[in-house]
Design an enzyme around this catalytic site. Structure first.
Site, short mmCIF file in Angstrom:
data_model
loop_
_atom_site.label_atom_id
_atom_site.label_comp_id
_atom_site.label_asym_id
_atom_site.label_seq_id
_atom_site.Cartn_x
_atom_site.Cartn_y
_atom_site.Cartn_z
N GLU A 52 1.10 -1.28 -0.15
CA GLU A 52 -0.05 0.14 -0.06
C GLU A 52 0.78 1.24 0.06
O GLU A 52 0.65 2.33 -0.83
CB GLU A 52 -1.05 0.15 1.25
CG GLU A 52 -2.11 -1.01 1.09
CD GLU A 52 -2.96 -0.56 0.24
OE1 GLU A 52 -3.24 0.50 -0.22
OE2 GLU A 52 -4.13 -1.15 -0.17
N ASP A 69 -6.32 8.38 -0.06
CA ASP A 69 -5.78 7.57 0.91
C ASP A 69 -4.37 8.07 1.67
O ASP A 69 -3.65 8.87 0.99
CB ASP A 69 -5.24 6.13 0.14
CG ASP A 69 -6.37 5.47 -0.42
OD1 ASP A 69 -7.51 5.79 0.04
OD2 ASP A 69 -6.17 4.87 -1.59
#
EC number: 3.2.1.17
Length: 140
Positions: A52, A69
């Site tokens: 991620e 994000d």
């Protein structure tokens, strides 16, 4: 005045960089364990973070739907953190997910995991689920 502004900008940039951190695999595994993550699931968490954010606390990603994000777990502002955009279920400002203290990030990631499991993260679904996971046993 222009010189002062340039110096001030340089100082602010240094301070912002000083707050960001790139964790090592074992350092992250220990931080996760110290914050209540079961040792058996540490390989999944480490794999998730690796895919991620590449272990970086300062990572951000703008999504196609307009959301963003934030941080080492790539926590989304549409549901989980406050940037004036979404529901803020973790009760945390998104900017607080970008510093080197990941205690609050872990707390939020645990809530996300409790509700949705690892499937909440595309990095885990695409690169970790059913695949060889990082070995963190040597970290302890």
């Amino acid at each position: 005045m222009k010189v002062f502004s340039t110096v001030l900008l340089a100082i602010v940039a240094c301070c912002a960089v000083a707050e960001a951190k790139t964790f090592g695999k074992c350092e992250l595994a220990k931080a996760l364990a110290n914050n209540g993550i079961a040792k058996a699931s540490l390989p999944d968490w480490v794999c998730l973070v690796q895919n991620e954010s590449a272990f970086s606390t300062s990572a951000t990603n703008k999504n196609k739907n307009g959301s963003t994000d934030y941080g080492i777990f790539q926590i989304n502002n549409k549901y989980w953190c406050d940037s004036g955009y979404g529901s803020n279920d973790c009760k945390i400002a998104c900017k607080n997910l970008l510093n080197d203290d990941i205690t609050d990030d872990i707390k939020c990631a645990k809530l996300i995991h409790k509700r949705h499991g690892f499937n909440a993260w595309y990095g885990w679904k695409n690169h970790c689920n059913g695949k060889k996971l990082p070995n963190v046993s040597s970290c302890f």
